[in-house]
Motif scaffolding. Structure first.
Motif, short mmCIF file in Angstrom:
data_model
loop_
_atom_site.label_atom_id
_atom_site.label_comp_id
_atom_site.label_asym_id
_atom_site.label_seq_id
_atom_site.Cartn_x
_atom_site.Cartn_y
_atom_site.Cartn_z
N LYS A 197 0.82 -1.21 0.00
CA LYS A 197 0.00 0.00 0.00
C LYS A 197 0.86 1.26 0.00
O LYS A 197 2.00 1.26 0.48
N ARG A 198 0.29 2.35 -0.50
CA ARG A 198 0.92 3.65 -0.37
C ARG A 198 0.93 4.08 1.09
O ARG A 198 0.04 3.71 1.86
N TRP A 201 -2.38 5.26 3.00
CA TRP A 201 -3.63 4.76 2.40
C TRP A 201 -4.23 3.68 3.29
O TRP A 201 -3.49 2.84 3.81
N PRO A 202 -5.54 3.68 3.50
CA PRO A 202 -6.56 4.61 2.99
C PRO A 202 -6.90 5.74 3.95
O PRO A 202 -7.89 6.44 3.76
N LYS A 315 -11.53 -2.52 -3.12
CA LYS A 315 -10.16 -2.40 -2.61
C LYS A 315 -10.15 -1.91 -1.16
O LYS A 315 -9.24 -2.24 -0.40
N TYR A 320 -6.46 -4.01 -0.63
CA TYR A 320 -5.38 -3.90 -1.61
C TYR A 320 -5.43 -2.51 -2.24
O TYR A 320 -6.49 -2.02 -2.60
N ASP A 321 -4.28 -1.87 -2.36
CA ASP A 321 -4.21 -0.48 -2.81
C ASP A 321 -3.99 -0.42 -4.33
O ASP A 321 -2.87 -0.23 -4.80
N SER A 323 -4.18 1.84 -6.91
CA SER A 323 -4.23 3.31 -6.84
C SER A 323 -5.28 3.92 -7.76
O SER A 323 -6.08 4.75 -7.34
#
Length: 451
Positions: A197-198, A201-202, A315, A320-321, A323
Motif C-alpha cells: 500500500k501507499r 492509504w486509505p 479495494k 489492496y491499494d 491506486s
C-alpha cells in the motif's frame, strides 16, 4: 489501417493524461513517464522478437510463436489476413492487408497493454525498475497471451499454426478483452500485492489533482479506441462500422450506469465517475464489438458501468491499494465483456462469429468464454507475481519512504510538474536574482521594525 494504428498509438498519451490527472500533483510526471516509457521499450522488443513470438508459426501446443519474423524479416511485400473460406478468424470477406501494416497495428496493442498496468502502482514504483518490469512482462506474459488470442491459423503464413484460444478452444475476442484488459488487470493485482500500500492509504485522502486532465485523457482514449476496435476488422467495411457503432453504444450506456450507481450510493454524480464509466464501457465492449448488435452493446455497457462502479470500492473492503482502479475497471470490465459474449453474440452481425445463449446458441460459447478469461487471468497473475517478486528482491521495486513522502517526481526525475514559486519563473529568473530579491525583502522588513 495505418490511421487505425495511429489512433491506437494516441491512446497511450491519452492514458498518460487520464492517469496523470488522477494522481497527486507531486506524482504527475512519474505517472506520465510510466506510460510513455512503454512506447520506447515495447517497440524495440517488438521489432527484435516480440512480433515473431506473437505471430510466428506456433512452436507447439498453441502456446508461443516461433522465430519466423525475428528482426522483422520476411514481412515486406507480403499480405496477411484470411481467405474467404477460413471461418476460424473473426474477419469476414477475406480481408488481407500488407504485412508491415499489420505489424505496426498490433504493436500499438502491445504498448498500451503494458502501460495500463502502471495505474495500479502509482506513487510508489522506481522508474527504472518499472522499465525493466515492462521488458520482462511483455516477453513472458503479453507476447505468449497475444499469440493464444490473436494468432489465427494461416493468418501470417499459409501453413502457419496459431494460438490455442483462437483455434482450439474457439473463444471469441474481437479486439483484446482477454489479451489486453484481463491480462493487464490481473497483472495489476499481482503488482499491487508485491509492492504493498501507499503510505497513509486509505487513512489519508489522495484525491485527483487535475480532473480536466482526466477528462482529456478519457476523451483521447475514447477517440483512439475506434482505431482499437473498428481497426480490428482489418478493413473499412461493414464489420468495421458495426464495431464503431457498438463501441459508441456500450460506452454511452456505461457512463449512465456508473453515474446512476454514484447517485444512489453517494448522492452525487461525479466528473471522475463519468470518465471512469466511459473507460469501463470501452473495456467491456472491446472483445464483443464485432460479434454483438447495438442492443447487445447497450446491455454490455450498462452492466459493465454498474459492475465496475461497484468493484472499485472492493479495494477498501479487501485492503489492496489499486491506486487508479486498474483492477476494478480493466479486470472486471474485461471479464464482463468477454463472458457476456456468451449471451449476446449473434451471427447476424458477423457470420464468422457464433450464436450466444440469447440467440439460441446454448451454453457452449459461454463456457468457452469463461475458460479463455480464466486461463489468461491465472497465467498473467502468477507470472506477474513471480516477475515482480524477483525485481523487488534484487534491485528493488518500491521507492524509499522519504521519496514517497516528498514526491516521486523529484526523487525519480529531478523535476516537478508545476512551479509553485512566488518569484518570477522562466529563463530571466536566475538564482542570484532570487537571492537579491530575498535580501531586499529582508532589508525592508528590518527598516520597518526600526521605524
Amino acid at each position: 489501417m495505418l490511421i487505425s494504428a495511429a489512433l491506437v498509438m494516441l491512446m497511450t498519451p491519452g492514458l498518460a493524461f487520464f492517469y496523470g490527472g488522477m494522481v497527486r500533483a507531486k506524482s504527475v510526471l512519474n505517472m506520465l513517464m510510466m506510460s510513455f516509457i512503454s512506447l520506447g521499450v515495447v517497440t524495440v522488443l517488438w521489432v527484435l522478437y516480440g512480433y515473431s513470438l506473437t505471430f510466428g508459426n506456433d512452436l507447439g501446443g498453441g502456446l508461443l510463436g516461433g522465430f519466423d519474423f525475428v528482426n522483422l524479416n520476411n514481412i515486406v511485400g507480403t499480405l496477411v489476413g484470411v481467405a474467404p473460406t477460413d471461418a476460424a478468424a473473426p474477419w469476414v470477406d477475406g480481408h488481407q492487408i500488407p504485412h508491415v501494416v499489420f505489424v505496426v497495428f498490433q504493436l500499438m496493442f502491445a504498448i498500451i497493454t503494458a502501460a495500463l498496468i502502471s495505474g495500479a502502482i502509482a506513487d510508489r514504483a522506481k522508474f527504472w525498475s518499472w522499465t525493466i518490469f515492462i521488458a520482462f512482462w511483455v516477453t513472458i506474459v503479453y507476447f505468449p497471451v497475444a499469440h493464444w488470442v490473436f494468432n489465427f491459423n494461416g493468418v501470417t503464413g499459409t501453413d502457419f499454426v496459431g494460438g490455442w484460444i483462437a483455434n482450439k478452444l474457439g473463444a471469441l475476442d474481437f479486439a483484446g478483452g482477454t489479451a489486453v484488459h484481463i491480462n493487464a488487470g490481473a497483472a495489476a493485482l499481482a503488482l499491487v500485492l508485491v509492492l504493498g500500500k501507499r503510505k497513509g492509504w486509505p487513512r489519508e485522502p489522495m484525491r485527483p489533482h487535475n480532473l480536466p486532465f482526466v477528462l482529456l485523457g478519457a476523451g483521447l482514449l475514447w477517440f483512439g479506441w475506434y482505431g482499437f476496435n473498428a481497426g480490428s476488422a482489418l478493413g473499412a467495411g461493414d464489420l468495421a462500422g458495426v464495431a464503431f457503432l457498438t463501441t459508441t453504444a456500450a460506452t454511452a450506456a456505461a457512463i449512465l450506469g456508473w453515474l446512476i450507481v454514484e447517485q444512489i450510493r453517494d448522492g452525487k454524480p461525479t466528473t471522475l465517475g463519468a470518465a471512469s464509466g466511459a473507460i469501463a464501457g470501452l473495456v467491456a465492449i472491446t472483445p464483443a464489438c464485432g460479434f454483438v448488435n447495438p442492443l447487445g452493446a447497450l446491455a454490455i455497457g450498462l452492466v459493465a458501468g454498474v459492475l465496475c462502479a461497484l468493484a472499485v470500492s472492493l479495494k477498501f473492503k479487501l485492503g489492496y491499494d489499486d491506486s487508479l482502479d486498474v483492477v476494478g475497471v480493466h479486470l472486471v470490465g474485461g471479464l464482463t465483456g468477454t463472458i457476456l459474449i456468451g449471451l449476446f453474440a449473434t451471427t447476424s452481425v458477423n457470420s464468422a462469429g457464433k450464436e450466444g445463449l440469447f440467440y439460441g446458441g446454448g451454453l457452449e460459447l459461454l463456457g468457452k468464454q469463461a475458460a479463455a478469461a480464466g486461463a489468461v487471468m491465472a497465467y498473467s497473475f502468477v507470472a506477474t507475481l513471480i516477475i515482480a517478486f524477483i525485481i523487488q528482491k534484487t534491485i528493488g521495486f518500491r521507492v524509499s519512504a522519504e521519496a514517497e513522502a516528498t514526491g516521486i517526481d523529484e526523487a525519480e526525475h529531478a523535476e516537478s510538474g508545476y512551479e509553485f514559486s512566488s518569484l518570477r519563473s522562466g529563463g530571466t529568473t536566475s538564482a542570484k536574482h532570487a537571492e537579491h530579491t530575498a535580501e531586499k525583502v529582508s532589508a525592508t522588513a528590518a527598516a520597518g521594525k526600526e521605524g
